[in-house]
Every structure is written in C-alpha cells, then in structure tokens.
Scaffold this motif. Sequence first.
Motif, PDB file in Angstrom:
ATOM      1  N   ILE A 183     -28.238 -34.091  -2.863  1.00 17.14           N
ATOM      2  CA  ILE A 183     -27.700 -33.974  -3.417  1.00 17.14           C
ATOM      3  C   ILE A 183     -26.312 -33.657  -3.155  1.00 17.14           C
ATOM      4  N   ASP A 197     -22.702 -34.178  -1.972  1.00 15.34           N
ATOM      5  CA  ASP A 197     -21.126 -33.380  -2.628  1.00 15.34           C
ATOM      6  C   ASP A 197     -20.511 -32.791  -1.540  1.00 15.34           C
ATOM      7  N   LEU A 212     -26.088 -34.008 -13.939  1.00 15.82           N
ATOM      8  CA  LEU A 212     -25.964 -35.150 -13.484  1.00 15.82           C
ATOM      9  C   LEU A 212     -27.573 -35.400 -13.244  1.00 15.82           C
ATOM     10  N   TRP A 231     -28.839 -40.527 -11.979  1.00 16.62           N
ATOM     11  CA  TRP A 231     -28.758 -40.734 -10.959  1.00 16.62           C
ATOM     12  C   TRP A 231     -29.566 -41.892 -10.974  1.00 16.62           C
ATOM     13  N   VAL A 255     -24.817 -42.751 -10.065  1.00 20.69           N
ATOM     14  CA  VAL A 255     -23.942 -42.204  -9.406  1.00 20.69           C
ATOM     15  C   VAL A 255     -25.225 -42.352  -8.538  1.00 20.69           C
ATOM     16  N   TRP A 300     -20.545 -41.102  -5.179  1.00 19.16           N
ATOM     17  CA  TRP A 300     -20.377 -40.021  -6.587  1.00 19.16           C
ATOM     18  C   TRP A 300     -19.790 -39.982  -5.331  1.00 19.16           C
TER      19      TRP A 300
END
Length: 444
Positions: A35, A39, A70, A95, A141, A147
């Motif tokens: 993640i 990001d 999330l 997710w 996502v 994302w």
Amino acid sequence: MVRKLAVQPLLFASPVYWPDRNELDAAGKTIAGMIETMDAPTSLMRTARIVAGDADLDDALSSLGCALPLLVPLSGGVQKRMLAAADAASESLLWSFFPNDDIYGEKERETVLRIVSRNALPAVADVWGTIRGRGGRVTKVYHGDSWLAAAKDLAAAHRVRNTRILLVGYTQEWVVSASVDTRKMERMLGISSVHIGLEELFAEFEACRKDSVPASLAREFAQGARACLEPNIEQIEHAFRMYRALKNLLARYGCNALAISCFSLAKTLGVTACVALSMLNDEPETVAACEGDLDAAVSMAVGKAVTGIPVFMGNPVYNLDNTLDIVHCTSPRKLVSGNNQPYEIRSHHETGLSVSQRVEVEGTLDATIFRIGGEFRKAVIFEAPLLSNPRLDTCRTQFRFGLKSWEACFDAMLGCHHMVVFGRNGDAMARFMKDRLGMDVARL
C-alpha cells in the motif's frame, strides 16, 4: 479551515484464521508495504493498522477523524468490523486481492495466497454487496492504477466539498437562468458561500492604493502582451489593484471561489474585474465567475476539480454552419499548460472601460464545453474541436468550435454562460457529476 484529505488503511484479521500473531504481523507488514508503494505518487495514506479484535477496532475508529478507511481483509470472519469502520465514515475504499493475475511480486504473491486461503475474498464480496445495498459509497482498490484513479476522484470530490464562494454584489439581472439559492447549493453539493456588498470591495480597492504589487504586475503583464491597444499603464495598474483587493477579500473570508457583480463594479469605479478574474482562474486553488453567475461559479469549481485545468466562462453564439463561438473578456491565460497563451491587452468590450484581454489558443485541440444548471440538478457536456480564434465585434477572447449538430447543443442549453476546459474531459466529468454529485447529465 479545509481539512486535509487522508485515507487510513485498516487490515482486518480474525484470530481464528491467524492464531500466530507473529505470522499475522509479518503478513500485515507485507500488505502495508504494498500500500505504501502504491501510494507514493499521492501521499494520501496514513500508516496501516491491523484490526484483530474489538479493542483494535475501537482504537482505529477513535483515531480515524475525517480520514476515509481503506478496508483490507486479511481473512474471513471480519465482515462486521469492516462494516463498522465503513459506517464511521462518509465513504470507504475496499481492497480486493487477485491471486491469479500477474500484479504482485514474488514475496507479495506468497502473502496474498496465504490471505486468500484464509477466506479473505468471500469477506470482500460480502462487504461490497452490503455497503452498496445500504446505499453507501465504496470504491474498489486492488493495484496502483486503481488507486491512482480512486485518489483522483477522491481529491476532486474533496475539493468540490471544500469550495467556499465569495459572492460580491448580486447576480446581474439579465442572468435569469442562474440559481440564487445558496442553501440548496450547500445542501446538495457541500459548496458553502458568504455574501458581501460591493461597498466592501470599493473600500478594499481604496485600501490597496499604496500597495506596490499592482504596478509590478502591470509592467509584467504589459511586457508579455503581443499588443496593447486601448488601455494605458495607469488603467492596467488599477486592474491589478482590483486583483489584489479581491485576493485580500478571499483570504479575509476564507474563500477559494468568487462570483462578482462586475458590471455594477465598472459603473461605479470605472474599473473592471476582467484581469482579476483571469488571474484568479489561472491560480491552482481558485475559480472566479463574472456577472454574479452562481451556476457558472459552481460549474467552474467542478470542472477545475475534475481536470485541474483553468476553466473559461463565456457567452455562446451558435451558428447555422454547426459552429459555436464562445466569447468573453475574462479568459485565463494558462488554458492549455502552465505557460501563458498569447494575449493582447484590450478594453472591456461592452463599456469600453478599463482592461480586458484577448487570449488565443493555437494548434489542433479539442475542448470540453459544459454547464451545471437546473438548481444544481442538471448538467450538459459535449466535446468539440477548436477551429479558430475569430476577430468579431464582441467580447475580446473568442474561440470557435466545430459541432456535430448545433441544434442538439442549443436544445440542451441550461443557461447563457458556457464553460470551456481544453482537452477531452467529457467522460470523466460526466461520470463525476452523475456518480458523485447525483446530477442528471446530458452527454452530447
């Protein structure tokens, strides 16, 4: 005060499936690393947290604040806690793992396979269906591209909800199509406003008399122009003094958008707001509409939030040869890039007073033309190629676009002013207006 957009990854695990805490922590660390890497271009994610029981959930929810969760299942048996986190926020992200697709590195794939074997995917389906069945908003996502798309959408929605419009004066009486119901605007779109009289602007304009910045901006503006026809340098300095006055008022009232009764302004001071609005629209965080047109201000705020590009507000002139001219004296100069387009310095067309500009866009480009109206319930959007920059006896900036059918566009009109943002943005804007803002969108 505008709160920063943030997303909180919550990794949900059941001790039934993860009896070894060390193993769970290792798996959580791998997923958190995925993640974090995903990001990197946006930096919206907080540090991931594992939720393995009610105490973990209480701690996570107490620190959630305005962040969006999330939801990441690391096993089955976590649906109720995931839904509790979703219920604590205005919207959430979910997710999903895709173990049979080549989107993971070797180490990540090994962890994903262990997670999937612990029934995480049924939890995804369960939570997805339940949130949507309740009418909640949830976004899928599953890798970097998904994302980035979600982050762009979240950022646009955040920007619209945090728009605060400074209304200076009243909507000009001839703009009969525009809404004046600011309470409905705030209720439906989250866009707030504050209203002041022109007298406060007059006083601020006078207070800027000793400000040295307008003279510097005026010289730079004059030096960068292809030509300067009617205005003199003193008039240009007054135009930039108006810009400074409006900037000061926006800051004073915590606003990032403007709708101004500009003809009333010109009549009293002999100074127009054309250059000031152009400057404000070129700035990344602000939009500015003339003639007090609230629908136009909202349209510009939404258009800029979705595209990140300055929006031009203009009068439409439909032609029988399936062309459309959109003209006005307030065009931004950074319409297609971070650099100024070629421009000429002119007077204001209708009054012959003060300063405006003729901005030209060169090359083969498409544009998206749109307007929000119908008391913020409707929108019309169409794309059209730029054909030329005519020189007609009308407002100074003039763009001519080619249409498939002038009648189809004319029949769908929602008001006098049309907004132009360069680029093919119709699909993204239509989806955002329908999905995010709940509008009835005519996509021509």
